[in-house]
Design a protein around this motif. Structure first.
Motif, PDB file in Angstrom:
ATOM      1  N   UNK B 207       0.854  -1.192   0.000  1.00  0.00           N
ATOM      2  CA  UNK B 207       0.000   0.000   0.000  1.00  0.00           C
ATOM      3  C   UNK B 207       0.887   1.238   0.000  1.00  0.00           C
ATOM      4  N   UNK B 208       0.548   2.269  -0.737  1.00  0.00           N
ATOM      5  CA  UNK B 208      -0.494   2.303  -1.758  1.00  0.00           C
ATOM      6  C   UNK B 208      -0.093   1.433  -2.951  1.00  0.00           C
ATOM      7  N   UNK B 209      -1.020   1.114  -3.849  1.00  0.00           N
ATOM      8  CA  UNK B 209      -0.653   0.213  -4.941  1.00  0.00           C
ATOM      9  C   UNK B 209       0.491   0.779  -5.774  1.00  0.00           C
ATOM     10  N   UNK B 210       1.549   0.006  -5.907  1.00  0.00           N
ATOM     11  CA  UNK B 210       2.707   0.449  -6.698  1.00  0.00           C
ATOM     12  C   UNK B 210       3.715   1.196  -5.856  1.00  0.00           C
ATOM     13  N   UNK B 211       5.020   0.949  -6.083  1.00  0.00           N
ATOM     14  CA  UNK B 211       6.072   1.651  -5.336  1.00  0.00           C
ATOM     15  C   UNK B 211       5.990   3.157  -5.555  1.00  0.00           C
ATOM     16  N   UNK B 212       6.317   3.903  -4.531  1.00  0.00           N
ATOM     17  CA  UNK B 212       6.209   5.361  -4.611  1.00  0.00           C
ATOM     18  C   UNK B 212       7.400   6.003  -5.296  1.00  0.00           C
ATOM     19  N   UNK B 213       7.245   7.284  -5.636  1.00  0.00           N
ATOM     20  CA  UNK B 213       8.349   8.042  -6.220  1.00  0.00           C
ATOM     21  C   UNK B 213       9.336   8.396  -5.094  1.00  0.00           C
ATOM     22  N   UNK B 214      10.576   8.668  -5.451  1.00  0.00           N
ATOM     23  CA  UNK B 214      11.594   8.945  -4.434  1.00  0.00           C
ATOM     24  C   UNK B 214      12.383  10.208  -4.815  1.00  0.00           C
ATOM     25  N   UNK B 215      11.733  11.364  -4.780  1.00  0.00           N
ATOM     26  CA  UNK B 215      12.432  12.591  -5.190  1.00  0.00           C
ATOM     27  C   UNK B 215      13.644  12.901  -4.315  1.00  0.00           C
ATOM     28  N   UNK B 216      13.553  12.562  -3.000  1.00  0.00           N
ATOM     29  CA  UNK B 216      14.682  12.847  -2.102  1.00  0.00           C
ATOM     30  C   UNK B 216      15.914  12.057  -2.528  1.00  0.00           C
ATOM     31  N   UNK B 217      15.709  10.801  -2.924  1.00  0.00           N
ATOM     32  CA  UNK B 217      16.832   9.959  -3.354  1.00  0.00           C
ATOM     33  C   UNK B 217      17.480  10.541  -4.614  1.00  0.00           C
ATOM     34  N   UNK B 218      16.630  10.991  -5.533  1.00  0.00           N
ATOM     35  CA  UNK B 218      17.168  11.578  -6.773  1.00  0.00           C
ATOM     36  C   UNK B 218      18.017  12.816  -6.450  1.00  0.00           C
ATOM     37  N   UNK B 219      17.506  13.606  -5.522  1.00  0.00           N
ATOM     38  CA  UNK B 219      18.213  14.835  -5.126  1.00  0.00           C
ATOM     39  C   UNK B 219      19.578  14.505  -4.516  1.00  0.00           C
ATOM     40  N   UNK B 220      19.584  13.530  -3.610  1.00  0.00           N
ATOM     41  CA  UNK B 220      20.829  13.133  -2.932  1.00  0.00           C
ATOM     42  C   UNK B 220      21.841  12.602  -3.944  1.00  0.00           C
ATOM     43  N   UNK B 221      21.357  11.753  -4.872  1.00  0.00           N
ATOM     44  CA  UNK B 221      22.274  11.146  -5.846  1.00  0.00           C
ATOM     45  C   UNK B 221      22.757  12.159  -6.888  1.00  0.00           C
ATOM     46  N   UNK B 222      21.916  13.143  -7.191  1.00  0.00           N
ATOM     47  CA  UNK B 222      22.284  14.136  -8.206  1.00  0.00           C
ATOM     48  C   UNK B 222      23.252  15.190  -7.670  1.00  0.00           C
ATOM     49  N   UNK B 223      23.262  15.394  -6.345  1.00  0.00           N
ATOM     50  CA  UNK B 223      24.124  16.441  -5.744  1.00  0.00           C
ATOM     51  C   UNK B 223      24.969  15.840  -4.620  1.00  0.00           C
ATOM     52  N   UNK B 224      25.982  15.041  -4.985  1.00  0.00           N
ATOM     53  CA  UNK B 224      26.751  14.334  -3.951  1.00  0.00           C
ATOM     54  C   UNK B 224      27.422  15.259  -2.938  1.00  0.00           C
ATOM     55  N   UNK B 225      27.953  16.391  -3.386  1.00  0.00           N
ATOM     56  CA  UNK B 225      28.670  17.252  -2.435  1.00  0.00           C
ATOM     57  C   UNK B 225      27.730  17.916  -1.437  1.00  0.00           C
ATOM     58  N   UNK B 226      26.578  18.336  -1.947  1.00  0.00           N
ATOM     59  CA  UNK B 226      25.573  18.937  -1.061  1.00  0.00           C
ATOM     60  C   UNK B 226      25.085  17.894  -0.049  1.00  0.00           C
ATOM     61  N   UNK B 227      24.929  16.674  -0.551  1.00  0.00           N
ATOM     62  CA  UNK B 227      24.473  15.582   0.318  1.00  0.00           C
ATOM     63  C   UNK B 227      25.507  15.309   1.405  1.00  0.00           C
ATOM     64  N   UNK B 228      26.797  15.323   1.014  1.00  0.00           N
ATOM     65  CA  UNK B 228      27.857  15.077   2.001  1.00  0.00           C
ATOM     66  C   UNK B 228      27.804  16.121   3.101  1.00  0.00           C
TER      67      UNK B 228
END
Lengths: 164, 313
Positions: B207-228
């Motif tokens: 629940x809910x049907x289907x895996x959800x979107x993960x915008x936070x993960x995309x943000x972290x992976x797209x900006x490694x230095x900011x994430x660090x």
């Protein structure tokens, strides 16, 4: 001689002061926690301590590969399913002197059978029995180019005895 | 050098008012009760992957008919006595053993759940304090001399705080050691684990049907230095958690920071540490004290002589 004695006395005094100071006590307790690792209630809190460039997870599926809601059936969360499978496999490999990264297929099947039996027992207790044939699916999440930033690859890890 | 000496000298137990310690005991009793499984069907009848004392003791007797409800009744009575501050040298060890047995059996199924250790560790810290004080009195025939202005409650609080912060500081040891010192360099890969956490959440109940979107993960992976930078701030907060032992204001700051840290993790990864947050609120943030201080009514703490705390502590 007297100098040596006073030197030893100074070291003993410093050690005593260290042990009496709360930060010294905390430091000793931290070393203890780190040495003991996982021995409830002691833990070295290893979660996310080594973020690797691959994040695998498992899920439970029926004979047709459709995902099953493992918590609803068994009261066990998905991470617990993964940890249970991994720790049993790790223990078994350690006992038999096998490489746990490349375990033989028969060992994987035996460990999975134990996990299936546990899950079935929990599902019965909760009145939410599982279907006859079960599978454990393995998903690997890895970095990928933008815009997604990651990709997921699903493979079959193991089937229950009914499906072999 | 003198400054460092003064700084180090600031780590010690402080006066605690009886009313303040009473509030903490009541709240902590509630946390201990909540951290025990609610129903007998959560008490497993096997311990195939023993952890802790399960290596030596077969704890599956807890799953026997009527055993867990009886234990729950004993724990409930013990918690009432604890909240009332009565018979602590007997009640605290009983609570500790009960809690450790039940949670050890839970952690002996092949997984290690890290959400409740802190509760048991605080029980352990408080047990150690009351037994040390009681043991000293028994052996020496007199009370252990405490720091001026402090009472046993001061030490019960201080070592409870130490138990709480120890788990944050040791997690930094783990990060440095297990990642071979490369935690900061690799930290943006946490983004992949954010995806994994979301998928785990989905597969629990579909629940809910289907895996959800993960915008936070995309943000972290797209900006490694900011994430660090962001994730590194969290690690710094964990490392400096020991500063909470330096006084009420430090404890308040560290407590608020760590609750914020847990809230961020919960928002990012849907991983919750409810009991850790509760203990931070009780023993570090200490809302009743700051409320009383803000309202100008502060009996028995800071500057004035403390009221005698828990008589049997």
């Amino acid at each position: 001689m007297a100098e040596a004695r006073s030197g030893r006395g100074a070291i003993a005094g410093a050690a005593g002061a260290f042990v009496r100071h709360p930060l010294g006590q905390l430091f000793i307790f931290l070393l203890f926690l780190y040495q003991v690792k996982e021995f409830y209630p002691f833990t070295h809190v290893p979660m996310y301590s080594d973020p690797e460039a691959r994040a695998p997870y498992l899920y439970l599926a029926d004979g047709d590969g459709r995902a099953l809601p493992v918590r609803s059936h068994c009261g066990v969360t998905n991470p617990k399913l993964r940890k249970m499978y991994r720790s049993r496999l790790g223990n078994r490999c350690a006992e038999d002197g096998l490489d746990k990264k490349h375990p033989p297929a028969d060992v994987v099947r035996e460990v999975a059978d134990e996990v299936f039996a546990f899950l079935r027992e929990r599902a019965e207790v909760r009145g939410r029995p599982l279907p006859e044939g079960l599978q454990i699916m393995h998903v690997l999440i890895e970095p990928a180019p933008a815009p997604d930033g990651f990709k997921e690859t699903t493979t079959l890890l193991v089937r229950s005895a009914e499906l072999r | 050098m003198n400054r460092l000496r003064r700084f180090l000298a600031g780590f010690h137990a402080r006066p605690v008012a009886a009313w303040e310690w009473l509030v903490m005991r009541c709240l902590f009793a509630g946390v201990v009760w909540l951290s025990m499984p609610r129903a007998s069907d959560q008490i497993y009848s096997s311990q195939d992957a023993p952890n802790g004392i399960a290596h030596w003791v077969d704890l599956t007797f807890l799953a026997g008919p009527g055993v867990y409800p009886a234990l729950q009744a004993v724990v409930a009575i013990a918690l009432v006595l604890y909240a009332a501050g009565l018979l602590l040298p007997a009640v605290l060890p009983l609570l500790l053993v009960s809690h450790v047995m039940v949670r050890t059996l839970f952690n002996s199924q092949g997984w290690i759940h890290h959400g409740v250790q802190m509760v048991s560790l605080v029980l352990l810290a408080q047990t150690a304090v009351v037994l040390t004080l009681a043991g000293y009195r028994l052996l020496k025939g007199r009370r252990l001399e405490l720091r001026p202005g402090t009472t046993p409650a001061s030490y019960l609080l201080f070592y409870s705080q130490m138990a709480v912060v120890s788990l944050y500081v040791v997690s930094v040891f783990s990060k440095v050691d297990r990642s071979d010192g490369l935690w900061f360099a690799k930290s943006h890969y946490v983004g992949l684990h954010v995806v994994k956490a979301e998928r785990d959440r989905y597969h629990a109940a579909l629940e809910p049907p289907g895996p959800g979107d993960v915008p936070a993960a995309r943000l972290v992976l797209a900006h490694p230095n900011l994430s660090r930078l962001f994730l590194g701030a969290g690690v710094a907060l964990e490392f400096f958690a020991f500063l909470a032992l330096r006084g009420r204001l430090w404890a308040l700051g560290v407590g608020l920071g760590l609750i914020g840290f847990h809230r961020c993790i919960a928002a990012l990864m849907t991983i919750h540490f409810h009991f850790n947050e509760m203990l931070l609120a009780i023993f570090l943030i200490n809302v009743p004290y700051w409320t009383a201080r803000a309202s100008g009514r502060l009996p028995g703490v800071g500057g004035t002589a403390p009221e005698p705390a828990a008589s049997s502590a």
